[in-house]
Every structure is written in structure tokens, then in C-alpha cells.
Design a protein around this motif. Sequence first.
Motif, PDB file in Angstrom:
ATOM      1  N   ARG A  57     -10.397   8.642   5.674  1.00 21.94           N
ATOM      2  CA  ARG A  57      -8.989   8.934   5.937  1.00 21.94           C
ATOM      3  C   ARG A  57      -8.440   7.824   6.825  1.00 21.94           C
ATOM      4  N   ILE A  58      -7.432   7.133   6.341  1.00 17.69           N
ATOM      5  CA  ILE A  58      -6.820   6.046   7.110  1.00 17.69           C
ATOM      6  C   ILE A  58      -5.453   6.520   7.586  1.00 17.69           C
ATOM      7  N   TYR A  59      -5.264   6.477   8.889  1.00 15.22           N
ATOM      8  CA  TYR A  59      -3.970   6.856   9.456  1.00 15.22           C
ATOM      9  C   TYR A  59      -3.228   5.595   9.874  1.00 15.22           C
ATOM     10  N   GLN A  60      -2.005   5.433   9.374  1.00 19.70           N
ATOM     11  CA  GLN A  60      -1.149   4.320   9.786  1.00 19.70           C
ATOM     12  C   GLN A  60       0.269   4.869   9.994  1.00 19.70           C
ATOM     13  N   PRO A  61       0.847   4.649  11.153  1.00 22.63           N
ATOM     14  CA  PRO A  61       2.141   5.267  11.483  1.00 22.63           C
ATOM     15  C   PRO A  61       3.361   4.591  10.878  1.00 22.63           C
ATOM     16  N   ALA A  62       3.185   3.443  10.231  1.00 21.11           N
ATOM     17  CA  ALA A  62       4.350   2.700   9.730  1.00 21.11           C
ATOM     18  C   ALA A  62       4.982   3.412   8.533  1.00 21.11           C
ATOM     19  N   ARG A  63       6.310   3.285   8.426  1.00 15.25           N
ATOM     20  CA  ARG A  63       7.024   3.834   7.263  1.00 15.25           C
ATOM     21  C   ARG A  63       7.168   2.720   6.230  1.00 15.25           C
ATOM     22  N   LEU A  64       6.260   2.704   5.259  1.00 12.99           N
ATOM     23  CA  LEU A  64       6.260   1.674   4.226  1.00 12.99           C
ATOM     24  C   LEU A  64       7.100   2.125   3.040  1.00 12.99           C
ATOM     25  N   ASP A  65       7.714   1.156   2.354  1.00 12.90           N
ATOM     26  CA  ASP A  65       8.514   1.519   1.175  1.00 12.90           C
ATOM     27  C   ASP A  65       7.608   1.731  -0.030  1.00 12.90           C
ATOM     28  N   SER A  66       8.178   2.203  -1.113  1.00  8.52           N
ATOM     29  CA  SER A  66       7.401   2.565  -2.301  1.00  8.52           C
ATOM     30  C   SER A  66       6.670   1.374  -2.901  1.00  8.52           C
ATOM     31  N   LEU A  67       7.305   0.203  -2.903  1.00 12.16           N
ATOM     32  CA  LEU A  67       6.657  -0.976  -3.477  1.00 12.16           C
ATOM     33  C   LEU A  67       5.408  -1.355  -2.691  1.00 12.16           C
ATOM     34  N   GLU A  68       5.510  -1.322  -1.366  1.00 12.34           N
ATOM     35  CA  GLU A  68       4.347  -1.654  -0.535  1.00 12.34           C
ATOM     36  C   GLU A  68       3.225  -0.634  -0.730  1.00 12.34           C
ATOM     37  N   ASN A 209       1.796   8.585   5.906  1.00 13.36           N
ATOM     38  CA  ASN A 209       0.974   7.852   6.876  1.00 13.36           C
ATOM     39  C   ASN A 209      -0.510   8.187   6.812  1.00 13.36           C
ATOM     40  N   CYS A 210      -0.915   8.949   5.826  1.00 16.62           N
ATOM     41  CA  CYS A 210      -2.335   9.257   5.673  1.00 16.62           C
ATOM     42  C   CYS A 210      -2.795   8.789   4.298  1.00 16.62           C
ATOM     43  N   ILE A 211      -3.778   7.907   4.279  1.00 12.78           N
ATOM     44  CA  ILE A 211      -4.321   7.397   3.027  1.00 12.78           C
ATOM     45  C   ILE A 211      -5.737   7.958   2.861  1.00 12.78           C
ATOM     46  N   ASN A 212      -5.938   8.716   1.804  1.00 14.50           N
ATOM     47  CA  ASN A 212      -7.226   9.356   1.537  1.00 14.50           C
ATOM     48  C   ASN A 212      -7.971   8.554   0.480  1.00 14.50           C
ATOM     49  N   ASP A 239      -2.603  -1.491  14.055  1.00 10.13           N
ATOM     50  CA  ASP A 239      -2.213  -0.131  14.457  1.00 10.13           C
ATOM     51  C   ASP A 239      -2.535   0.860  13.330  1.00 10.13           C
ATOM     52  N   PHE A 240      -3.813   1.082  13.105  1.00 11.26           N
ATOM     53  CA  PHE A 240      -4.271   2.057  12.114  1.00 11.26           C
ATOM     54  C   PHE A 240      -5.683   2.518  12.500  1.00 11.26           C
ATOM     55  N   ASN A 241      -6.074   3.653  11.993  1.00 13.21           N
ATOM     56  CA  ASN A 241      -7.407   4.211  12.268  1.00 13.21           C
ATOM     57  C   ASN A 241      -8.118   4.494  10.961  1.00 13.21           C
ATOM     58  N   ILE A 242      -9.360   4.057  10.874  1.00 16.00           N
ATOM     59  CA  ILE A 242     -10.199   4.371   9.720  1.00 16.00           C
ATOM     60  C   ILE A 242     -11.201   5.437  10.167  1.00 16.00           C
TER      61      ILE A 242
END
Length: 383
Positions: A57-68, A209-212, A239-242
Motif C-alpha cells: 500500500r503506497i500512500y501519497q498525499p498529492a492530488r494528481l490529475d487523471s493523466l498522471e 492517495n492510496c495505491i494498492n 513525500d510518500f510511504n511504502i
Amino acid sequence: MIRHYFKLIWKRKRKNAFLFAELVLVFWVLIAAFSLGIFKFNFYSQPLGFEWKGVYRIYQPARLDSLELDRIKRELLSFPEIESVSYSVNVAPYLGNKWGNGNDLNGMSFNTFYLHSDEDYGKAWTIPMHSGRFFSKEDLNNRYTPMVVNKVFVDKYLSDKEVLGYKFQFWLGKETEIVGVMKNFRFQGDFEEESPFAILPLNENLVKNCINIKTIPGTGPEIEKKLNDFFNSALKTSDFNIIKVEDQRNFKNKLTYVPLGIVGFIALFLIINIILGLFGILRYNVSKRVPEIGLRKALGATSSSIRNQFTGEMMVLAFSACVLALAFAVQVPFLTTLPFGWDVYGWGIGLSCLIVFTLVYFCSLAPSHEAAGILPARALHED
């Protein structure tokens, strides 16, 4: 004969008082230990409804757009070690975060936990379905927002309805349709009771902000370095946690192991004291009652009757302690709210009685055998 045992115990009430009190205490501690252990094991033995092995589980607080987000997902799926990738809000198994919602709009009353994810969440966590399917991208174009719920949700709120295709307002003005039912989803932990749960699709207002990430079986810890290097480059920040879900699960379970271990240690300590106390008191009784034993043997008592006398006295003492302990124990559910039902509490009481009576019986065998071996001549000599 039992009345005679009570008389013998009463005559030595001062000598037996400490052991009696310790037996009562050990009954109470064992009841608590077994009841709590059975309660937690019942949950542990039930299916989780997802697979935590090989999931990151990767937590990243940034608000990325759909393309990214699409680019990151494509590049992650190009890794030979990665099987599936899914985005979700920061609510995940073993994490401790909980989102809840409930209402009684249009006659549908419910209260449930929930999360938002993309269509690949079921693949990333290997969620088995009871019926229906996980929602897909095509479902997002429909009038109703697709929803996946667990079987507990269905049993609690929709047991008398046709579930698949059922429509209701999850929020005010938000019409949802159930497209699938998960077999289980105990996201709070291995030792926690399963609660009603729902999974809804992500929308543009939510931070993904959560990538599984689900890795293929046999993937080693070197994938963590590859993921770290990848996200450093892709996000242009550290600024992310794995988080390896297995590690998070172990930490979560320790929160249950610790109190269970403390109660178990106290119970073991008291059991050891009971064993030592029984041996000590019985050997002391044998040494002090040599004349009595010799006289009984001279009058025709057999070794078996002498052995049964000493064993019987201890069993009656244990029975008396059990009666007193249970007199208070059965009142506990009426005085306070227990986290478990009468069935679990009953098993705890039954197992504690079995353990104590078994210990008392086997601890009394050696001293009673020693008493049975005393000869009348020895008794007369010592007298």
C-alpha cells in the motif's frame, strides 16, 4: 463419604484457606482468559475476504490529475513483479482508518463502513465474490452509482430482498445500485468482528492517495527498493510511504496478542502456584497424619481407600472453590456488558473447570500414593 471429606477440610480450614482462595482466583482468571481467547479465535478462524500476502500500500498525499494517475498505473503494470494496481482513498485493511455512513431514506435503514476505489480494487486484494461482480468502468456511465457490499451488509439490511440490482440512496440525492456481493470483508483485522461494508467508485472530488499493488507470488523484498526508486522519480518528491501489508497486519495483530499474552501469563503463574501449593499441602498433610493413616490401615483400610481419601479431599476442596467462583462469575454478564455472548462465556467457564479439576487430580496422585504406602508399623514407631 463426601460429608466426611468436608469435615476433614473444615478441621484444617486454616491450612486450606490460602489454597482455597488461590483456587477461586485461578477460576476467575481462567474464565477470563478462555472466554477472551475463544472470542478472538472465533474471529481469527473466519475468512478475511481478501488476500494480504504480496500486497503493498503506497500512500501519497498529492492530488494528481487523471493523466498522471493513468501513466503511473501503466508504468507500474509494466513491472514483471506486479500483477495488479488499484487506486483508492486512504481506507484499507489493517490501516485503522474508517469511513462510515448511515441513513433511513425511503424506508432503507442502514449503517455501514465504506471506501472508494477504482474498478481494479477487487483484483488488487483478491476479493472473492458471493454473487454478482465488481463494478467496471462501463458502470460509471449508468444513472445509478454502482456499489459492492459484503454478505454481512446483505444479511443485516437486505435479507428479505433481491440484492443484485437493488437501488437505494446511500447519501441524500445519491442513488446507488448494488452490482455485487463480497463473501467477506473484515478490513479491521484478523481478530475483529466483520461489520457491514460497501465499496463505491472514485469520483473527481476525492483524492486518490492510496495505491494498492498486488505482486506475483514469490516476489522478494527487492521490489520495495524498485517501488521506492519509481515513486521518487514519478512523483518528484519523497513525500510518500511504502507499506507492506503483511507488516501492517503483524503490527495490528500484536495489539491483540499483547493483552491475550498478559492474561495467559497471569493464568500460567497462578496455575504453577496451584501445583506447588497442592504438592506442598498434601505432602505436609501426609507427614502430619502418619498416625491416622497407620491406625486406619491397622483397622483394615486398604491402600486404595487411603489414596482415594487424599485425592477426594482435594477434589472436594476444588469443587467448593469452583462453586464460590461460579456464584460470582455468573453474575458478571448481568452487571456489565461483555463483548461476547453467553455461549463463549459458557465455554470459558467449562474449560476453566476442566483445567482446574484435572490439575488438582493429577497433583494429588503422587502424595496420595505416598500416603497409601505408609505401613502400620511405621505409624506405631513414629507415635
